[in-house]
Motif scaffolding. Structure first.
Motif, PDB file in Angstrom:
ATOM      1  N   GLY A   3       0.810  -1.212   0.000  1.00 58.91           N
ATOM      2  CA  GLY A   3       0.000   0.000   0.000  1.00 58.91           C
ATOM      3  C   GLY A   3       0.842   1.259   0.000  1.00 58.91           C
ATOM      4  O   GLY A   3       2.073   1.220   0.166  1.00 58.91           O
ATOM      5  N   PRO A   4       0.196   2.423  -0.168  1.00 56.44           N
ATOM      6  CA  PRO A   4       0.922   3.697  -0.278  1.00 56.44           C
ATOM      7  C   PRO A   4       1.841   3.996   0.896  1.00 56.44           C
ATOM      8  O   PRO A   4       2.886   4.639   0.707  1.00 56.44           O
ATOM      9  N   VAL A   5       1.501   3.541   2.095  1.00 58.75           N
ATOM     10  CA  VAL A   5       2.331   3.865   3.257  1.00 58.75           C
ATOM     11  C   VAL A   5       3.742   3.326   3.104  1.00 58.75           C
ATOM     12  O   VAL A   5       4.714   3.904   3.618  1.00 58.75           O
ATOM     13  N   ASN A   6       3.891   2.210   2.392  1.00 60.32           N
ATOM     14  CA  ASN A   6       5.210   1.605   2.205  1.00 60.32           C
ATOM     15  C   ASN A   6       6.180   2.529   1.475  1.00 60.32           C
ATOM     16  O   ASN A   6       7.401   2.384   1.622  1.00 60.32           O
ATOM     17  N   PHE A   7       5.640   3.462   0.708  1.00 61.39           N
ATOM     18  CA  PHE A   7       6.487   4.304  -0.130  1.00 61.39           C
ATOM     19  C   PHE A   7       6.393   5.777   0.279  1.00 61.39           C
ATOM     20  O   PHE A   7       6.886   6.651  -0.438  1.00 61.39           O
ATOM     21  N   ASP A   8       5.778   6.018   1.433  1.00 60.35           N
ATOM     22  CA  ASP A   8       5.718   7.372   1.968  1.00 60.35           C
ATOM     23  C   ASP A   8       7.087   7.776   2.521  1.00 60.35           C
ATOM     24  O   ASP A   8       7.873   6.923   2.959  1.00 60.35           O
ATOM     25  N   GLU A   9       7.373   9.060   2.504  1.00 63.97           N
ATOM     26  CA  GLU A   9       8.671   9.549   2.970  1.00 63.97           C
ATOM     27  C   GLU A   9       8.927   9.196   4.434  1.00 63.97           C
ATOM     28  O   GLU A   9      10.070   8.991   4.836  1.00 63.97           O
ATOM     29  N   GLY A  10       7.853   9.116   5.246  1.00 62.80           N
ATOM     30  CA  GLY A  10       8.033   8.831   6.665  1.00 62.80           C
ATOM     31  C   GLY A  10       8.149   7.360   7.001  1.00 62.80           C
ATOM     32  O   GLY A  10       8.430   7.000   8.153  1.00 62.80           O
ATOM     33  N   PHE A  11       7.949   6.475   6.009  1.00 56.38           N
ATOM     34  CA  PHE A  11       7.948   5.038   6.298  1.00 56.38           C
ATOM     35  C   PHE A  11       9.328   4.543   6.702  1.00 56.38           C
ATOM     36  O   PHE A  11       9.473   3.790   7.670  1.00 56.38           O
ATOM     37  N   ALA A  12      10.351   4.945   5.976  1.00 59.38           N
ATOM     38  CA  ALA A  12      11.711   4.486   6.280  1.00 59.38           C
ATOM     39  C   ALA A  12      12.113   4.877   7.697  1.00 59.38           C
ATOM     40  O   ALA A  12      12.704   4.079   8.433  1.00 59.38           O
ATOM     41  N   GLU A  13      11.779   6.106   8.094  1.00 62.02           N
ATOM     42  CA  GLU A  13      12.115   6.558   9.445  1.00 62.02           C
ATOM     43  C   GLU A  13      11.338   5.770  10.490  1.00 62.02           C
ATOM     44  O   GLU A  13      11.881   5.405  11.542  1.00 62.02           O
ATOM     45  N   ALA A  14      10.070   5.471  10.205  1.00 63.12           N
ATOM     46  CA  ALA A  14       9.251   4.719  11.155  1.00 63.12           C
ATOM     47  C   ALA A  14       9.788   3.301  11.356  1.00 63.12           C
ATOM     48  O   ALA A  14       9.749   2.756  12.463  1.00 63.12           O
ATOM     49  N   VAL A  15      10.316   2.724  10.277  1.00 64.60           N
ATOM     50  CA  VAL A  15      10.835   1.354  10.353  1.00 64.60           C
ATOM     51  C   VAL A  15      12.268   1.334  10.866  1.00 64.60           C
ATOM     52  O   VAL A  15      12.659   0.460  11.643  1.00 64.60           O
ATOM     53  N   GLY A  16      13.073   2.295  10.401  1.00 67.72           N
ATOM     54  CA  GLY A  16      14.448   2.357  10.867  1.00 67.72           C
ATOM     55  C   GLY A  16      15.490   2.049   9.818  1.00 67.72           C
ATOM     56  O   GLY A  16      16.540   1.495  10.125  1.00 67.72           O
TER      57      GLY A  16
END
Length: 284
Positions: free
Chosen positions: A233-246
């Motif tokens: 889904g779109p959240v996987n490619f949102d700018e904030g996703f990488a930071e949320a995951v680490g």
């Protein structure tokens, strides 16, 4: 030599139960003689060859440790290859055809789930990888990172569909028991869309390898009784996703998020729009 067992005449004249007893003794004696003669005519094993027994024969030994490795150190894969081809086909084909995308999971993960996941990641790491770049990375999310991702997704949904839709999505996502994010490491010059468009480029090869890895992972978990859903889904490619995951979005990009756990229900196989003859082209 079968006829040298004495059958005394008294057997005919004595009582019936005596006759049965003597016939039984005579039969056992005859069987012992047959075994003795067979052994006498059997060739002795060559002294340089080891005797086959359950302790020295690797084909016979099947006991494994808890991690799925034979006690003599050989892996499940080696043991599996010793099976008959038809047996291997039934196991592999059955596992592939029984895998489903699971939408509803039991609320808690079963005992031993971490070892099951480790086995699945080991299977993922054996996916085809033409350039041997091994680009796959796996992030097992804990409670805090799961909540960060769920709230990020709820915000995205709320911005398009309203607060009520965002809250509903947040409630559903927080119920997912297991979370694994799969990313692809970007080599130099592979991070842009132009590189992905090159059919011979490393970027496309690496993404294909990661997709194969995800399939291996899902099949391994399926064989261990755990269901999966590969979400993109779109959240996987949102700018904030990488930071949320680490992870760093400059060094890796998301291939997908894998929800996993015990299926609350297993859906029926979806109907296929095309059959074998629709997709197979026989070229002379």
């Amino acid at each position: 030599f079968f006829l040298n067992v004495p059958l005394p005449l008294a057997m005919i004249t004595t009582r019936p139960h005596h006759i049965r007893l003597k016939l039984l003794i005579g039969g056992c004696t005859l069987l012992a003689l047959i075994v003795q003669r067979v052994r006498a005519f059997s060739p002795a094993p060559h002294p340089s060859l080891p005797r086959l027994n359950r302790r020295s024969n690797p084909v016979v030994r099947t006991r494994r440790n808890d991690d799925g490795v034979d006690r003599d150190g050989s892996s499940i894969a080696t043991t599996h290859l010793r099976a008959r081809p038809q047996t291997r086909f039934r196991e592999v084909q059955g596992n592939i055809l029984s895998r489903r995308t699971i939408n509803e999971f039991e609320p808690s993960l079963p005992s031993g789930w971490e070892r099951s996941l480790e086995r699945a990641i080991e299977a993922a790491m054996h996916a085809p990888n033409h350039k041997r770049s091994e680009p796959w990375r796996f992030y097992l999310l804990g409670p805090r990172s799961i909540e960060r991702v769920c709230r990020l997704n709820a915000d995205l949904v709320a911005s398009k569909k309203g607060e009520a839709a965002g809250e509903k999505k947040l409630e559903r996502w927080l119920k997912m028991p297991g979370w694994l994010v799969v990313t692809c490491a970007t080599s130099e010059g592979t991070g842009d869309n132009a590189a992905m468009g090159d059919p011979m480029g490393l970027a496309r090869e690496d993404y294909a390898a990661c997709c194969c890895a995800v399939q291996n992972l899902c099949l391994s978990l399926n064989s261990q009784g755990l269901g999966t859903k590969w979400t993109t889904g779109p959240v996987n490619f949102d700018e904030g996703f990488a930071e949320a995951v680490g992870f760093s979005s400059e060094e890796e990009y998301t291939v997908g998020t894998i929800w996993f756990g015990t299926p609350a229900q297993t859906p029926s196989p979806p109907g296929k729009k095309m059959g074998l003859e629709d997709v197979l082209r026989r070229v002379e």
